[in-house]
Design a protein around this motif. Structure first.
Motif, PDB file in Angstrom:
ATOM      1  N   TRP A   1       0.842  -1.202   0.000  1.00  0.00           N
ATOM      2  CA  TRP A   1       0.000   0.000   0.000  1.00  0.00           C
ATOM      3  C   TRP A   1       0.877   1.252   0.000  1.00  0.00           C
ATOM      4  CZ3 TRP A   1      -4.633  -0.025  -1.722  1.00  0.00           C
ATOM      5  CH2 TRP A   1      -5.497  -1.104  -1.491  1.00  0.00           C
ATOM      6  N   ASP A   2       1.936   1.237   0.802  1.00  0.00           N
ATOM      7  CA  ASP A   2       2.848   2.387   0.852  1.00  0.00           C
ATOM      8  C   ASP A   2       3.519   2.608  -0.504  1.00  0.00           C
ATOM      9  OD1 ASP A   2       2.201   2.740   3.526  1.00  0.00           O
ATOM     10  OD2 ASP A   2       4.051   1.822   4.277  1.00  0.00           O
ATOM     11  N   ALA A   3       3.933   1.526  -1.148  1.00  0.00           N
ATOM     12  CA  ALA A   3       4.554   1.628  -2.471  1.00  0.00           C
ATOM     13  C   ALA A   3       3.550   2.160  -3.497  1.00  0.00           C
ATOM     14  CB  ALA A   3       5.096   0.269  -2.915  1.00  0.00           C
ATOM     15  N   LEU A   4       2.316   1.687  -3.430  1.00  0.00           N
ATOM     16  CA  LEU A   4       1.291   2.160  -4.361  1.00  0.00           C
ATOM     17  C   LEU A   4       0.989   3.636  -4.144  1.00  0.00           C
ATOM     18  CD1 LEU A   4      -1.083  -0.925  -4.442  1.00  0.00           C
ATOM     19  CD2 LEU A   4       0.361  -0.069  -6.304  1.00  0.00           C
ATOM     20  N   GLN A   5       0.970   4.074  -2.888  1.00  0.00           N
ATOM     21  CA  GLN A   5       0.757   5.495  -2.614  1.00  0.00           C
ATOM     22  C   GLN A   5       1.900   6.321  -3.190  1.00  0.00           C
ATOM     23  OE1 GLN A   5       0.311   6.645   1.511  1.00  0.00           O
ATOM     24  NE2 GLN A   5      -0.195   8.750   0.953  1.00  0.00           N
ATOM     25  N   ALA A   6       3.119   5.878  -2.961  1.00  0.00           N
ATOM     26  CA  ALA A   6       4.278   6.594  -3.499  1.00  0.00           C
ATOM     27  C   ALA A   6       4.213   6.642  -5.026  1.00  0.00           C
ATOM     28  CB  ALA A   6       5.571   5.933  -3.036  1.00  0.00           C
ATOM     29  N   ALA A   7       3.830   5.539  -5.650  1.00  0.00           N
ATOM     30  CA  ALA A   7       3.727   5.495  -7.114  1.00  0.00           C
ATOM     31  C   ALA A   7       2.617   6.415  -7.609  1.00  0.00           C
ATOM     32  CB  ALA A   7       3.477   4.059  -7.580  1.00  0.00           C
ATOM     33  N   ALA A   8       1.495   6.448  -6.903  1.00  0.00           N
ATOM     34  CA  ALA A   8       0.361   7.298  -7.302  1.00  0.00           C
ATOM     35  C   ALA A   8       0.727   8.774  -7.236  1.00  0.00           C
ATOM     36  CB  ALA A   8      -0.848   7.008  -6.420  1.00  0.00           C
ATOM     37  N   GLU A   9       1.635   9.120  -6.342  1.00  0.00           N
ATOM     38  CA  GLU A   9       2.004  10.518  -6.150  1.00  0.00           C
ATOM     39  C   GLU A   9       3.242  10.922  -6.942  1.00  0.00           C
ATOM     40  OE1 GLU A   9       2.232  10.690  -1.884  1.00  0.00           O
ATOM     41  OE2 GLU A   9       0.057  10.612  -1.653  1.00  0.00           O
ATOM     42  N   ALA A  10       3.832   9.989  -7.680  1.00  0.00           N
ATOM     43  CA  ALA A  10       5.071  10.258  -8.431  1.00  0.00           C
ATOM     44  C   ALA A  10       4.775  10.434  -9.917  1.00  0.00           C
ATOM     45  CB  ALA A  10       6.031   9.084  -8.238  1.00  0.00           C
ATOM     46  N   ASP A  11       5.793  10.917 -10.647  1.00  0.00           N
ATOM     47  CA  ASP A  11       5.659  10.960 -12.104  1.00  0.00           C
ATOM     48  C   ASP A  11       5.756   9.529 -12.638  1.00  0.00           C
ATOM     49  OD1 ASP A  11       8.424  10.246 -12.881  1.00  0.00           O
ATOM     50  OD2 ASP A  11       8.962  12.190 -12.049  1.00  0.00           O
ATOM     51  N   LEU A  12       5.413   9.349 -13.891  1.00  0.00           N
ATOM     52  CA  LEU A  12       5.317   7.991 -14.452  1.00  0.00           C
ATOM     53  C   LEU A  12       6.612   7.196 -14.395  1.00  0.00           C
ATOM     54  CD1 LEU A  12       2.999   8.461 -17.568  1.00  0.00           C
ATOM     55  CD2 LEU A  12       2.463   7.386 -15.387  1.00  0.00           C
ATOM     56  N   THR A  13       7.743   7.830 -14.656  1.00  0.00           N
ATOM     57  CA  THR A  13       9.017   7.105 -14.641  1.00  0.00           C
ATOM     58  C   THR A  13       9.342   6.597 -13.243  1.00  0.00           C
ATOM     59  OG1 THR A  13       9.805   8.509 -16.441  1.00  0.00           O
ATOM     60  CG2 THR A  13      11.466   7.263 -15.230  1.00  0.00           C
ATOM     61  N   LEU A  14       9.202   7.462 -12.254  1.00  0.00           N
ATOM     62  CA  LEU A  14       9.459   7.063 -10.879  1.00  0.00           C
ATOM     63  C   LEU A  14       8.418   6.046 -10.413  1.00  0.00           C
ATOM     64  CD1 LEU A  14      11.069   7.252  -8.284  1.00  0.00           C
ATOM     65  CD2 LEU A  14       9.762   9.319  -7.692  1.00  0.00           C
TER      66      LEU A  14
END
Length: 114
Positions: free
Chosen positions: A56-69
Motif C-alpha cells: 500500500w505504501d509503495a502504491l501510494q508513493a507510485a500514485a504521487e510520483a511521475d510515471l518514470t518514478l
C-alpha cells in the motif's frame, strides 16, 4: 524452448508499463481541498482492505510520483500491474489492490477553492 520463455517475459514487461489514467469526472464538481481529503481518507484506511502495508505504501508513493518514478517503484516493490493505470494491482502473493481514480489523477470537473 528458451526463446518462448524469453519472449513471454518480454511481453509481460510491456504489459506492466504504467500510464496516466484516462480523464474522468467526479459525480459533482469538487475542490482541490475536498479531493485531497478523499485521498487522505483512502490512504489512511487502505491497509484495512487487506494486503500488505508495504505494498500500500509503495502504491501510494507510485500514485504521487511521475510515471518514470512510479514505474520504478512498482517494479522494485514486486507489484503486478493488471490495469496499466494502476487501478488494479496484485502483490507477489496474489493479494489484490484496487485504487480509485481519485487517488491517481484529478477529475475534469475540479473547481477552485473558495
Amino acid at each position: 524452448m528458451g526463446c518462448t520463455g524469453s519472449s513471454r517475459a518480454k511481453g509481460d514487461e510491456a504489459a506492466k508499463k504504467i500510464r496516466k489514467p484516462k480523464p474522468w469526472k467526479h459525480t459533482e464538481p469538487i475542490t482541490k481541498t475536498q479531493l485531497m481529503r478523499m485521498r487522505d481518507e483512502f490512504w489512511d484506511t487502505a491497509p484495512h482492505y487487506g494486503g500488505q502495508k508495504e505494498i500500500w505504501d509503495a502504491l501510494q508513493a507510485a500514485a504521487e510520483a511521475d510515471l518514470t518514478l512510479a514505474q520504478a517503484i512498482v517494479d522494485s516493490a514486486g507489484v503486478i500491474v493488471q490495469s496499466a493505470d494502476l487501478t488494479i494491482c496484485y502483490d507477489e502473493r496474489g493479494a489484490k489492490y484496487e485504487l480509485p481514480k481519485y487517488v491517481l489523477s484529478e477529475p475534469t470537473n475540479l473547481i477552485q477553492d473558495s
